[in-house]
Design a protein around this motif. Structure first.
Motif, PDB file in Angstrom:
ATOM      1  N   SER A   1     -94.175   3.309 -27.786  1.00  0.00           N
ATOM      2  CA  SER A   1     -94.081   4.050 -26.352  1.00  0.00           C
ATOM      3  C   SER A   1     -92.849   5.059 -26.668  1.00  0.00           C
ATOM      4  O   SER A   1     -92.504   5.804 -25.778  1.00  0.00           O
ATOM      5  CB  SER A   1     -93.584   3.132 -25.450  1.00  0.00           C
ATOM      6  N   LYS A   2     -92.208   4.974 -27.848  1.00  0.00           N
ATOM      7  CA  LYS A   2     -91.081   5.779 -27.898  1.00  0.00           C
ATOM      8  C   LYS A   2     -89.953   5.643 -26.979  1.00  0.00           C
ATOM      9  O   LYS A   2     -89.106   6.528 -26.950  1.00  0.00           O
ATOM     10  CB  LYS A   2     -91.444   7.282 -28.401  1.00  0.00           C
ATOM     11  N   ASN A   3     -89.887   4.470 -26.239  1.00  0.00           N
ATOM     12  CA  ASN A   3     -88.974   4.118 -25.381  1.00  0.00           C
ATOM     13  C   ASN A   3     -88.294   2.958 -25.881  1.00  0.00           C
ATOM     14  O   ASN A   3     -88.696   1.691 -25.633  1.00  0.00           O
ATOM     15  CB  ASN A   3     -89.479   3.800 -23.884  1.00  0.00           C
TER      16      ASN A   3
ATOM     17  N   SER B   1     -85.335   1.854 -24.481  1.00  0.00           N
ATOM     18  CA  SER B   1     -84.425   1.087 -23.399  1.00  0.00           C
ATOM     19  C   SER B   1     -85.179   0.231 -22.684  1.00  0.00           C
ATOM     20  O   SER B   1     -84.429  -0.581 -22.279  1.00  0.00           O
ATOM     21  CB  SER B   1     -84.227   2.571 -22.372  1.00  0.00           C
TER      22      SER B   1
ATOM     23  N   TYR C   1     -85.352   4.122 -16.020  1.00  0.00           N
ATOM     24  CA  TYR C   1     -86.655   3.906 -16.084  1.00  0.00           C
ATOM     25  C   TYR C   1     -87.376   2.769 -15.338  1.00  0.00           C
ATOM     26  O   TYR C   1     -88.401   2.972 -15.096  1.00  0.00           O
ATOM     27  CB  TYR C   1     -87.032   3.338 -17.645  1.00  0.00           C
TER      28      TYR C   1
END
Length: 532
Positions: free
Chosen positions: A54-56, A58, A238
């Protein structure tokens, strides 16, 4: 020759420590990535993999859904390992746990050498942490968070003592709170408990409780809160459901307590707790024989560093002693506190306890002989297909074990160091013989293949877990399937309650309701459907 070796180990334990560390590398790394992920490993791996997909970084997720059980710092380390190694293998998954095992061992050595100024005790206590039965046969094979977390927590204990003895109170609080912020972002509330109990016990014992209200304590405490708060603030950008996150973190910390387990189970657990962990600490717990004299107990508690270790141990152990669902790996940061004390007792009192020392040495020799004589049995255990070069490996382990057994017999003062070497050789034998045998007969290998096949078949289409409601005890199995499916697809799976969208559907215990669903394959009760 033997006399010179005995004197060399006594005179220069540092070189013996380096030799044993080098010997430990093949012992712990051979076949490290052989077995499929199990226990909590796939949960950690899933979160790290989905961060990369997801390249997330956090927001931890599993199956695209929010994962609240643990903050993500260890997953960041695991994700970095995946990216740096260029693969998502079992070896890469376990590496962030095994490297800290060596760092933890070196940290024990450095701390004891500094605070006790006896490198023999540093050598013994550090190596005994590496070769205790729990570490040899279980924790060192798993990519769990606990070794890394425990290493940081133990480091915090050592820094507290280091700065306390210099009366540098700002540094006492600053460095311990910085580590607490890091460990909180690994595992949550237990970090606050370790920090709080250790500081309160130390300050109470030294009559310095007023330091809790000093600026030296308040400012580092606020810095710790700021670091943790900064993560949760960023997270809330988020997912605003911080209440659900905090509630789950609290539940994870409280679910193993006596309140959940019930009175009768708690009573039985309290009675067996010390004996269970003495077994986990074998052979180190045998050194308790040298610490039972009343005079030795007084002298041990009279030493400032050993007194600090015991205060820290007692300040923290009661929480786990009264929590029946505690797992031994939760106590890895407390084990060295005992190992250092036992090692001090051994080197300080063995000469004044000749009968005890003689019995202890006979026990070591007997165990060494049993281990050595058991090695050739691998030739008759049906391992020929599982273990390549079985004869060569058996001969290597037998000769090495026999050599260390001979050293245990001939050495005078360094018998226990040779015994530690024997245990590392036995661990190498375990890696060579037992792990491949487990690989051949474990169902996990079948399900890894099944999950990989499903991921490959569905690579270019959506993949759904249909009505995914695992019970707590089956979560590791379900998470393992998710990881291997996602690893082969390099795309996230989704949980769904409906079966109306085109794509592939995976079920655990039911069929799809959609009449157009086509059953593609069944894997021991697991089913893969396709809806076009």
């Amino acid at each position: 020759m033997i006399g010179k070796l005995d004197e060399f180990i006594e005179r220069d334990p540092g070189k013996a420590f380096i030799f044993l560390l080098v010997l430990a590398i093949p012992a712990f790394f051979v076949n490290l990535g052989l077995l499929p992920l199990f226990a909590d490993e796939p949960t950690r791996a899933n979160v790290a993999l989905e961060m990369i997909l997801s390249k997330n970084y956090s927001v931890p997720t599993i199956g695209g859904e929010y994962y609240y059980n643990k903050p993500p710092l260890y997953n960041w380390i695991l994700a970095a390992t995946y990216l740096l190694s260029g693969n998502f293998s079992e070896f890469a998954t376990r590496l962030p746990a095994i490297v800290p095992l060596f760092l933890f061992t070196v940290t024990i050595w450095l701390a004891v050498a500094c605070f006790l100024r006896d490198k023999r005790i540093a050598l013994l206590s550090a190596i005994l942490f590496m070769v205790n039965s729990r570490m040899l046969l279980y924790d060192s094979m798993l990519g769990h968070i606990d070794i890394f977390y425990s290493w940081l927590t133990f480091g915090s204990f050592m820094l507290i003592f280091h700065f306390y003895r210099k009366e540098q109170w700002l540094q006492v609080f600053l460095f311990s709170y910085l580590i607490t912020a890091v460990t909180f972002l690994c595992k949550g509330l237990p970090s606050i408990v370790f920090q709080g109990m250790t500081l309160i016990a130390l300050l109470a014992y030294t009559r310095n409780l007023k330091k809790l209200f000093s600026w030296q304590h308040i400012l580092p405490g606020l810095l710790c809160v700021f670091i943790i708060g900064a993560y949760f603030y960023n997270y809330s950008r988020y997912n605003p459901n911080l209440g659900g996150y905090f509630a789950t973190i609290w539940d994870q910390s409280s679910q193993r307590t006596a309140v959940r387990a019930g009175l009768w189970k708690t009573f039985g657990y309290v009675l067996t707790f010390p004996f269970e962990h003495l077994v986990h600490l074998l052979p180190a717990s045998l050194l308790l024989l040298f610490c039972v004299k009343r005079s030795s107990r007084k002298e041990i508690f009279g030493h400032p560093f050993l007194r600090f270790l015991l205060i820290t141990f007692l300040a923290n152990i009661w929480i786990y002693w009264l929590s029946p669902e505690t797992r031994p790996r939760y106590l890895l940061m407390l084990y060295p506190l005992l190992l250092i004390t036992f090692s001090y007792g051994y080197y300080t009192y063995r000469d004044s306890l000749p009968k005890t020392n003689r019995v202890f040495n006979h026990i070591l020799l007997a165990i060494a002989c049993i281990i050595t004589l058991a090695v050739p049995s691998t030739l008759f255990a049906g391992l020929q297909q599982a273990v390549p070069l079985l004869g060569v490996k058996t001969a290597a382990i037998f000769v090495s074990a026999a050599f260390f057994t001979w050293l245990i017999y001939r050495l005078d003062k360094a018998k226990i160091v040779a015994f530690a070497g024997l245990l590392l050789v036995a661990r190498l034998g375990f890696s060579w013989f037992v792990l491949p045998e487990r690989f051949q007969r474990r169902d996990a290998v079948y399900f890894r293949h099944a999950a990989t096949e499903m991921g490959t078949l569905s690579r270019n289409k959506p993949f759904y877990f249909y009505q995914y409601h695992p019970e707590v005890l089956t979560i590791p199995f379900h998470d393992r399937l998710i990881f291997y499916i996602e690893r082969s697809r390099m795309k996230k799976v989704e949980f769904t309650e409906q079966d109306i969208k085109p794509g592939y559907y995976f079920t655990f215990d039911r069929d799809l309701k959609n009449p157009s669903a086509l059953l593609l394959k069944e894997y021991r009760g697991l089913k893969l459907f396709e809806i076009k």
